[in-house]
Motif scaffolding. Structure first.
Motif, PDB file in Angstrom:
ATOM      1  N   VAL A 112       0.852  -1.180   0.000  1.00 54.01           N
ATOM      2  CA  VAL A 112       0.000   0.000   0.000  1.00 54.01           C
ATOM      3  C   VAL A 112       0.892   1.235   0.000  1.00 54.01           C
ATOM      4  N   VAL A 113       0.675   2.095  -0.981  1.00 55.23           N
ATOM      5  CA  VAL A 113       1.358   3.379  -1.034  1.00 55.23           C
ATOM      6  C   VAL A 113       0.271   4.433  -0.898  1.00 55.23           C
ATOM      7  N   ARG A 114       0.320   5.180   0.214  1.00 54.68           N
ATOM      8  CA  ARG A 114      -0.701   6.190   0.470  1.00 54.68           C
ATOM      9  C   ARG A 114      -0.188   7.554   0.028  1.00 54.68           C
ATOM     10  N   TYR A 115      -1.082   8.315  -0.543  1.00 55.67           N
ATOM     11  CA  TYR A 115      -0.791   9.679  -0.956  1.00 55.67           C
ATOM     12  C   TYR A 115      -1.700  10.623  -0.172  1.00 55.67           C
ATOM     13  N   ARG A 116      -1.458  11.905  -0.293  1.00 55.01           N
ATOM     14  CA  ARG A 116      -2.311  12.872   0.387  1.00 55.01           C
ATOM     15  C   ARG A 116      -3.766  12.648   0.012  1.00 55.01           C
ATOM     16  N   SER A 117      -4.014  12.369  -1.253  1.00 57.62           N
ATOM     17  CA  SER A 117      -5.391  12.091  -1.689  1.00 57.62           C
ATOM     18  C   SER A 117      -5.393  10.881  -2.607  1.00 57.62           C
ATOM     19  N   GLY A 118      -5.306   9.720  -2.006  1.00 54.84           N
ATOM     20  CA  GLY A 118      -5.376   8.498  -2.792  1.00 54.84           C
ATOM     21  C   GLY A 118      -4.427   7.433  -2.291  1.00 54.84           C
ATOM     22  N   ALA A 119      -4.510   6.282  -2.930  1.00 57.72           N
ATOM     23  CA  ALA A 119      -3.661   5.158  -2.549  1.00 57.72           C
ATOM     24  C   ALA A 119      -3.467   4.221  -3.738  1.00 57.72           C
ATOM     25  N   LEU A 120      -2.309   3.625  -3.783  1.00 60.17           N
ATOM     26  CA  LEU A 120      -1.987   2.571  -4.733  1.00 60.17           C
ATOM     27  C   LEU A 120      -1.894   1.288  -3.921  1.00 60.17           C
ATOM     28  N   VAL A 121      -2.636   0.267  -4.336  1.00 59.11           N
ATOM     29  CA  VAL A 121      -2.605  -1.022  -3.647  1.00 59.11           C
ATOM     30  C   VAL A 121      -2.179  -2.066  -4.667  1.00 59.11           C
ATOM     31  N   LEU A 122      -1.113  -2.775  -4.344  1.00 61.00           N
ATOM     32  CA  LEU A 122      -0.579  -3.816  -5.223  1.00 61.00           C
ATOM     33  C   LEU A 122      -0.633  -5.157  -4.521  1.00 61.00           C
ATOM     34  N   HIS A 168      -9.274   8.218  -3.433  1.00 60.86           N
ATOM     35  CA  HIS A 168      -9.507   8.437  -2.002  1.00 60.86           C
ATOM     36  C   HIS A 168      -8.974   7.234  -1.239  1.00 60.86           C
ATOM     37  N   VAL A 169      -8.503   7.467  -0.048  1.00 61.20           N
ATOM     38  CA  VAL A 169      -7.944   6.371   0.737  1.00 61.20           C
ATOM     39  C   VAL A 169      -9.045   5.440   1.205  1.00 61.20           C
ATOM     40  N   GLY A 170     -10.142   6.003   1.697  1.00 57.48           N
ATOM     41  CA  GLY A 170     -11.294   5.186   2.070  1.00 57.48           C
ATOM     42  C   GLY A 170     -10.937   4.039   2.983  1.00 57.48           C
ATOM     43  N   ASP A 171     -11.625   2.963   2.798  1.00 61.26           N
ATOM     44  CA  ASP A 171     -11.445   1.781   3.626  1.00 61.26           C
ATOM     45  C   ASP A 171     -10.507   0.803   2.917  1.00 61.26           C
ATOM     46  N   LEU A 172      -9.256   0.776   3.335  1.00 65.88           N
ATOM     47  CA  LEU A 172      -8.287  -0.102   2.700  1.00 65.88           C
ATOM     48  C   LEU A 172      -8.609  -1.574   2.936  1.00 65.88           C
ATOM     49  N   GLN A 173      -9.302  -1.872   4.020  1.00 68.14           N
ATOM     50  CA  GLN A 173      -9.676  -3.266   4.247  1.00 68.14           C
ATOM     51  C   GLN A 173     -10.703  -3.725   3.213  1.00 68.14           C
ATOM     52  N   GLN A 174     -11.565  -2.823   2.761  1.00 68.81           N
ATOM     53  CA  GLN A 174     -12.519  -3.177   1.713  1.00 68.81           C
ATOM     54  C   GLN A 174     -11.770  -3.482   0.417  1.00 68.81           C
ATOM     55  N   ILE A 175     -10.739  -2.707   0.130  1.00 66.35           N
ATOM     56  CA  ILE A 175      -9.926  -2.961  -1.065  1.00 66.35           C
ATOM     57  C   ILE A 175      -9.213  -4.300  -0.927  1.00 66.35           C
ATOM     58  N   ALA A 176      -8.649  -4.579   0.244  1.00 67.60           N
ATOM     59  CA  ALA A 176      -7.971  -5.854   0.467  1.00 67.60           C
ATOM     60  C   ALA A 176      -8.941  -7.023   0.310  1.00 67.60           C
ATOM     61  N   TYR A 177     -10.151  -6.861   0.834  1.00 67.81           N
ATOM     62  CA  TYR A 177     -11.169  -7.895   0.686  1.00 67.81           C
ATOM     63  C   TYR A 177     -11.497  -8.100  -0.793  1.00 67.81           C
ATOM     64  N   ILE A 198      -9.606  -7.522  -3.376  1.00 63.90           N
ATOM     65  CA  ILE A 198      -8.469  -8.178  -4.036  1.00 63.90           C
ATOM     66  C   ILE A 198      -8.469  -9.668  -3.728  1.00 63.90           C
ATOM     67  N   THR A 199      -8.694 -10.022  -2.469  1.00 62.65           N
ATOM     68  CA  THR A 199      -8.732 -11.438  -2.093  1.00 62.65           C
ATOM     69  C   THR A 199      -9.852 -12.165  -2.828  1.00 62.65           C
ATOM     70  N   ARG A 200     -10.995 -11.532  -2.907  1.00 60.40           N
ATOM     71  CA  ARG A 200     -12.132 -12.127  -3.621  1.00 60.40           C
ATOM     72  C   ARG A 200     -11.816 -12.291  -5.118  1.00 60.40           C
ATOM     73  N   PHE A 201     -11.213 -11.264  -5.710  1.00 61.55           N
ATOM     74  CA  PHE A 201     -10.812 -11.329  -7.118  1.00 61.55           C
ATOM     75  C   PHE A 201      -9.874 -12.514  -7.336  1.00 61.55           C
ATOM     76  N   CYS A 202      -8.887 -12.659  -6.453  1.00 60.48           N
ATOM     77  CA  CYS A 202      -7.913 -13.743  -6.606  1.00 60.48           C
ATOM     78  C   CYS A 202      -8.554 -15.111  -6.486  1.00 60.48           C
ATOM     79  N   SER A 203      -9.435 -15.264  -5.512  1.00 58.39           N
ATOM     80  CA  SER A 203     -10.059 -16.571  -5.336  1.00 58.39           C
ATOM     81  C   SER A 203     -10.968 -16.930  -6.511  1.00 58.39           C
ATOM     82  N   ARG A 204     -11.563 -15.919  -7.163  1.00 56.14           N
ATOM     83  CA  ARG A 204     -12.463 -16.180  -8.284  1.00 56.14           C
ATOM     84  C   ARG A 204     -11.730 -16.348  -9.608  1.00 56.14           C
ATOM     85  N   LEU A 245      -5.080  -6.917   4.848  1.00 55.45           N
ATOM     86  CA  LEU A 245      -4.267  -5.837   5.373  1.00 55.45           C
ATOM     87  C   LEU A 245      -4.376  -5.816   6.883  1.00 55.45           C
ATOM     88  N   THR A 246      -3.270  -5.632   7.551  1.00 59.28           N
ATOM     89  CA  THR A 246      -3.290  -5.541   9.004  1.00 59.28           C
ATOM     90  C   THR A 246      -3.547  -4.104   9.413  1.00 59.28           C
TER      91      THR A 246
END
Length: 158
Positions: free
Chosen positions: A92-102, A117-126, A128-134, A153-154
């Motif tokens: 996760v690379v966080r910016y003042r207004s946004g984030a890159l998640v790899l 927007h940074v928002g809920d990074l756990q939702q993004i992690a979820y 990604i996990t769902r995408f990978c499993s599918r 994400l911890t």
């Protein structure tokens, strides 16, 4: 005195999913971008070429973004090996207004999402996990390592 021309470096991998699998991966990537509220998403090979893109990202922009994402992923893998910390799980690379998640999809493929927007990074992690499993069955099976992706994400990453 003898001089030799150095051999150009070989790409780390040149693996790509089968074309019919790309057609199945694309709707899943579109859904991931929509569900997470990301601005765009890219599935890329660790050889530096984007394979799929979603969310208003043109061809040239996708290639530029993929070059950066590939380098960040490969640098994190190198640091993990150098320090004996293991494979990168989620970056996760966080910016003042946004984030890159790899997230590494395998040794040969990665997934990157960029959000304004940074928002809920756990939702993004979820997501990604769902995408990978599918979609794991759509990638060349000898190159897949899902456990590296399936870690949420911890709190420390937030």
């Amino acid at each position: 005195m003898s001089t030799t021309t150095p051999v150009p470096p070989r790409l780390l991998n040149t693996a790509t999913p089968d074309p019919e699998h790309c057609a199945e991966l694309q709707p899943s990537l579109d859904e991931l971008v929509q569900d997470t509220g990301a601005s765009y998403g890219v599935v890329f090979g660790t050889h530096g070429l984007h394979l799929l893109r979603s969310g208003g990202l043109g061809q040239v922009s996708a290639e530029s973004v993929t070059a950066v994402m590939t380098n960040v992923l490969l640098l994190s893998r190198g640091m993990g090996r150098l320090t004996d910390r293991g494979e990168a799980e989620t970056i996760v690379v966080r910016y003042r207004s946004g984030a890159l998640v790899l997230a590494p999809l395998s040794p040969a493929f990665g997934l990157g999402l960029f959000s304004d927007h940074v928002g809920d990074l756990q939702q993004i992690a979820y997501g990604i996990t769902r995408f990978c499993s599918r979609t794991v069955h759509l990638l060349p099976q000898d190159l897949v390592s899902v456990p590296a992706v399936a870690q949420p994400l911890t709190e420390g990453a937030r």
